[in-house]
Enzyme design. Structure first.
Site, PDB file in Angstrom:
ATOM      1  N   CYS A   1       3.616   4.633 -25.318  1.00 27.86           N
ATOM      2  CA  CYS A   1       2.715   5.752 -25.590  1.00 27.86           C
ATOM      3  C   CYS A   1       1.296   5.243 -25.398  1.00 27.86           C
ATOM      4  O   CYS A   1       0.856   4.335 -26.118  1.00 27.86           O
ATOM      5  CB  CYS A   1       2.933   6.263 -27.017  1.00 27.86           C
ATOM      6  SG  CYS A   1       1.813   7.598 -27.489  1.00 27.86           S
TER       7      CYS A   1
ATOM      8  N   CYS B   1       3.247  10.345 -33.930  1.00 24.81           N
ATOM      9  CA  CYS B   1       2.408  11.402 -33.365  1.00 24.81           C
ATOM     10  C   CYS B   1       1.360  11.880 -34.370  1.00 24.81           C
ATOM     11  O   CYS B   1       1.675  12.176 -35.514  1.00 24.81           O
ATOM     12  CB  CYS B   1       3.274  12.584 -32.940  1.00 24.81           C
ATOM     13  SG  CYS B   1       4.257  12.236 -31.501  1.00 24.81           S
TER      14      CYS B   1
ATOM     15  N   SER C   1       1.315  20.935 -26.091  1.00 19.51           N
ATOM     16  CA  SER C   1       1.238  20.945 -27.557  1.00 19.51           C
ATOM     17  C   SER C   1       0.829  22.343 -28.006  1.00 19.51           C
ATOM     18  O   SER C   1      -0.354  22.675 -28.049  1.00 19.51           O
ATOM     19  CB  SER C   1       0.216  19.900 -28.038  1.00 19.51           C
ATOM     20  OG  SER C   1       0.629  18.601 -27.666  1.00 19.51           O
ATOM     21  N   LEU C   2       1.819  23.170 -28.328  1.00 13.27           N
ATOM     22  CA  LEU C   2       1.554  24.579 -28.630  1.00 13.27           C
ATOM     23  C   LEU C   2       1.294  24.777 -30.129  1.00 13.27           C
ATOM     24  O   LEU C   2       0.275  25.355 -30.516  1.00 13.27           O
ATOM     25  CB  LEU C   2       2.738  25.433 -28.168  1.00 13.27           C
ATOM     26  CG  LEU C   2       2.482  26.933 -28.091  1.00 13.27           C
ATOM     27  CD1 LEU C   2       1.409  27.255 -27.062  1.00 13.27           C
ATOM     28  CD2 LEU C   2       3.768  27.695 -27.785  1.00 13.27           C
ATOM     29  N   HIS C   3       2.230  24.373 -30.962  1.00 12.07           N
ATOM     30  CA  HIS C   3       2.097  24.345 -32.420  1.00 12.07           C
ATOM     31  C   HIS C   3       2.030  25.711 -33.106  1.00 12.07           C
ATOM     32  O   HIS C   3       2.116  25.788 -34.332  1.00 12.07           O
ATOM     33  CB  HIS C   3       0.893  23.506 -32.864  1.00 12.07           C
ATOM     34  CG  HIS C   3       0.907  22.106 -32.332  1.00 12.07           C
ATOM     35  ND1 HIS C   3       2.031  21.301 -32.379  1.00 12.07           N
ATOM     36  CD2 HIS C   3      -0.061  21.363 -31.714  1.00 12.07           C
ATOM     37  CE1 HIS C   3       1.743  20.116 -31.837  1.00 12.07           C
ATOM     38  NE2 HIS C   3       0.499  20.134 -31.427  1.00 12.07           N
TER      39      HIS C   3
ATOM     40  N   GLY D   1      -6.574  10.823 -27.470  1.00 12.06           N
ATOM     41  CA  GLY D   1      -7.263  11.556 -26.418  1.00 12.06           C
ATOM     42  C   GLY D   1      -6.470  12.722 -25.845  1.00 12.06           C
ATOM     43  O   GLY D   1      -5.264  12.839 -26.038  1.00 12.06           O
ATOM     44  N   GLU D   2      -7.184  13.591 -25.144  1.00 11.94           N
ATOM     45  CA  GLU D   2      -6.602  14.712 -24.409  1.00 11.94           C
ATOM     46  C   GLU D   2      -6.571  14.327 -22.935  1.00 11.94           C
ATOM     47  O   GLU D   2      -7.613  14.267 -22.275  1.00 11.94           O
ATOM     48  CB  GLU D   2      -7.446  15.970 -24.627  1.00 11.94           C
ATOM     49  CG  GLU D   2      -7.223  17.090 -23.626  1.00 11.94           C
ATOM     50  CD  GLU D   2      -5.770  17.531 -23.489  1.00 11.94           C
ATOM     51  OE1 GLU D   2      -5.295  17.605 -22.331  1.00 11.94           O
ATOM     52  OE2 GLU D   2      -5.108  17.794 -24.508  1.00 11.94           O
TER      53      GLU D   2
ATOM     54  N   GLU E   1      -5.477   2.661 -29.456  1.00 16.78           N
ATOM     55  CA  GLU E   1      -4.163   2.148 -29.820  1.00 16.78           C
ATOM     56  C   GLU E   1      -3.121   2.596 -28.806  1.00 16.78           C
ATOM     57  O   GLU E   1      -3.238   3.656 -28.193  1.00 16.78           O
ATOM     58  CB  GLU E   1      -3.769   2.641 -31.224  1.00 16.78           C
ATOM     59  CG  GLU E   1      -4.615   2.031 -32.317  1.00 16.78           C
ATOM     60  CD  GLU E   1      -4.256   2.531 -33.707  1.00 16.78           C
ATOM     61  OE1 GLU E   1      -4.287   1.708 -34.642  1.00 16.78           O
ATOM     62  OE2 GLU E   1      -3.973   3.731 -33.868  1.00 16.78           O
TER      63      GLU E   1
ATOM     64  N   CYS F   1     -10.993  11.653 -29.529  1.00 20.22           N
ATOM     65  CA  CYS F   1     -10.557  12.892 -28.888  1.00 20.22           C
ATOM     66  C   CYS F   1     -11.536  14.001 -29.235  1.00 20.22           C
ATOM     67  O   CYS F   1     -12.029  14.052 -30.366  1.00 20.22           O
ATOM     68  CB  CYS F   1      -9.144  13.278 -29.342  1.00 20.22           C
ATOM     69  SG  CYS F   1      -8.486  14.768 -28.534  1.00 20.22           S
TER      70      CYS F   1
ATOM     71  N   CYS G   1      -8.324  19.087 -33.295  1.00 23.54           N
ATOM     72  CA  CYS G   1      -7.195  19.662 -34.039  1.00 23.54           C
ATOM     73  C   CYS G   1      -7.223  19.126 -35.473  1.00 23.54           C
ATOM     74  O   CYS G   1      -7.228  17.905 -35.673  1.00 23.54           O
ATOM     75  CB  CYS G   1      -5.876  19.329 -33.360  1.00 23.54           C
ATOM     76  SG  CYS G   1      -5.736  20.002 -31.681  1.00 23.54           S
TER      77      CYS G   1
ATOM     78  N   SER H   1       0.809  14.947 -21.615  1.00 26.00           N
ATOM     79  CA  SER H   1       0.677  16.007 -22.617  1.00 26.00           C
ATOM     80  C   SER H   1      -0.695  16.660 -22.533  1.00 26.00           C
ATOM     81  O   SER H   1      -1.649  16.085 -22.011  1.00 26.00           O
ATOM     82  CB  SER H   1       0.890  15.445 -24.023  1.00 26.00           C
ATOM     83  OG  SER H   1      -0.192  14.613 -24.388  1.00 26.00           O
TER      84      SER H   1
ATOM     85  N   ASN I   1       3.572  14.158 -39.217  1.00 25.84           N
ATOM     86  CA  ASN I   1       3.354  12.847 -39.794  1.00 25.84           C
ATOM     87  C   ASN I   1       2.092  12.869 -40.657  1.00 25.84           C
ATOM     88  O   ASN I   1       1.066  13.420 -40.248  1.00 25.84           O
ATOM     89  CB  ASN I   1       3.218  11.799 -38.678  1.00 25.84           C
ATOM     90  CG  ASN I   1       4.505  11.683 -37.888  1.00 25.84           C
ATOM     91  OD1 ASN I   1       5.548  11.357 -38.441  1.00 25.84           O
ATOM     92  ND2 ASN I   1       4.461  11.990 -36.601  1.00 25.84           N
TER      93      ASN I   1
END
Length: 376
Positions: free
Chosen positions: A126, A368, A245-247, A188-189, A113, A133, A137, A222, A325
């Site tokens: 995007c 996201c 992307s730390l989170h 994906g990464e 997508e 992926c 996560c 990213s 989300n």
């Protein structure tokens, strides 16, 4: 299936063996490779530039409109250098048509997508870089789908060109326009498909007609923190924006939320981001999905600020908070607005520039962490 029932997925860095490669495409080739390809077909090298002009500058997808190509060779040339890479299965709209999520079927049936978001002052695409992926996560729909395969440079670029056509043809409310920004934040990464992603970035930034002629400053790549690739990106000489992307600011929690942290710690990952900013003079974006009761405590805001400030306050970083989300069956939910405001206040009090991301496309699962690419 709920989070409690899921078995944690393993980290996967390499695509499954035996996957067929996508068709070779002009968008996946350098200008020099295009000339060599056309020459191999027994045609003069300048035909490569003509085709590039149609594809990148004129955004043409109809061979009949390519009237500067010999009529007798036109179909053959287009079929060879501009094969169909992806077929749109469905486009969903939100925000009165200014957010458009497209589901694509690739040549081998894989689904991905992309999302086009038009704002008053810019248009952002995007893009996905992998089908699925491998980073696993647990709060991300894509991460829980596993990795099917890497996408080719051509497949990545085609997502942007398709969006550019839609804008140029006035198919998006607001009149004819152009793509100003590309974010590698879809499925994906990106750093796990490094070669194809860098090839796509170069095609996007190559001057027309060799590429789309975009500014590297309008492109964001990213990563969840593949440290060796982050360091490699700093040496490419392309001043894209890096988004990490730390989170979570501590290893104990980040090991759970972002499994790659078991390979590269918070300290190693943030240092690599700082090194990118130092090498490129480009401010790094720290992406932080706000999850209720998980990572949104005030003390974690203080810790995050301390971790980032340990490298100095020379404007190398800003924090982009993302209201989580929802994804089907997930225990993870967005933070309470009051906790989010306090998190922002704590970061700003310590001198960390902080923004809260606009969650466009949530109702069409286009925001996201929601991209799952299913035909249902």
């Amino acid at each position: 299936m709920s989070d409690e029932q899921r078995t944690p997925l393993p980290l996967v860095f390499d695509e499954p063996v035996g996957r067929r490669k996508p068709p070779r495409h002009l968008a996946g080739c350098t200008p020099e490779e295009r000339v060599a390809w056309v020459t191999e077909l027994g045609l003069p090298g300048f035909r490569a530039k003509q085709l590039s002009t149609h594809y990148f500058a004129r955004l043409t997808d109809d061979p009949a409109a390519m009237t500067d190509l010999p009529a007798g060779q036109r179909d053959e040339l287009v079929a060879a250098l501009l094969p169909t890479l992806m077929t749109p299965l469905r486009t969903m709209e939100a925000d009165r048509g200014t957010t458009r999520k497209t589901l694509w079927k690739l040549f081998d049936g894989a689904l991905v997508e992309s999302v086009l978001m038009r704002y008053p002052d810019r248009a952002t695409v995007c893009v996905s870089s992998q089908a699925g992926c491998g980073m696993a996560c647990p709060f991300c729909a894509t991460g829980q789908s596993g990795l099917q395969r890497n996408m080719s440079t051509g497949e990545i670029v085609e997502q942007v060109v398709a969006a550019a056509r839609s804008l140029a043809r006035g198919e998006v409310p607001g009149g004819p326009g152009r793509v100003s920004n590309v974010v590698f934040m879809g499925m994906g990464e990106p750093m796990a498909n490094y070669r194809a992603v860098i090839g796509a970035v170069r095609r996007l930034t190559d001057p027309a007609p060799d590429g789309l002629g975009m500014s590297a400053r309008g492109i964001t790549v990213s990563t969840v923190g593949l440290v060796p690739r982050m360091r490699q990106l700093a040496e490419e000489g392309i001043p894209v924006t890096l988004a990490l992307s730390l989170h979570a600011p501590d290893d104990e929690l980040r090991n759970e939320l972002v499994p790659i942290n078991t390979r590269f710690s918070v300290a190693e990952t943030v240092e690599a981001a700082w090194g990118y900013a130092r090498a490129t003079k480009r401010r790094v974006s720290i992406e932080y999905a706000m999850m209720r009761g998980i990572n949104d405590q005030a003390w974690r805001a203080d810790l995050l600020a301390d971790v980032l400030q340990s490298y100095g306050d020379w404007g190398w970083v800003h924090v982009n908070l993302i209201p989580l989300n929802p994804t089907p069956g997930s225990k993870w939910t967005a933070s309470d607005p009051a906790d989010e405001r306090e998190f922002v206040r704590r970061l700003e009090a310590k001198g960390i520039p902080t923004t809260v991301r606009d969650t466009r496309g949530r109702e069409i699962d286009g925001a996201c962490g929601q991209l799952a690419a299913t035909e249902a």
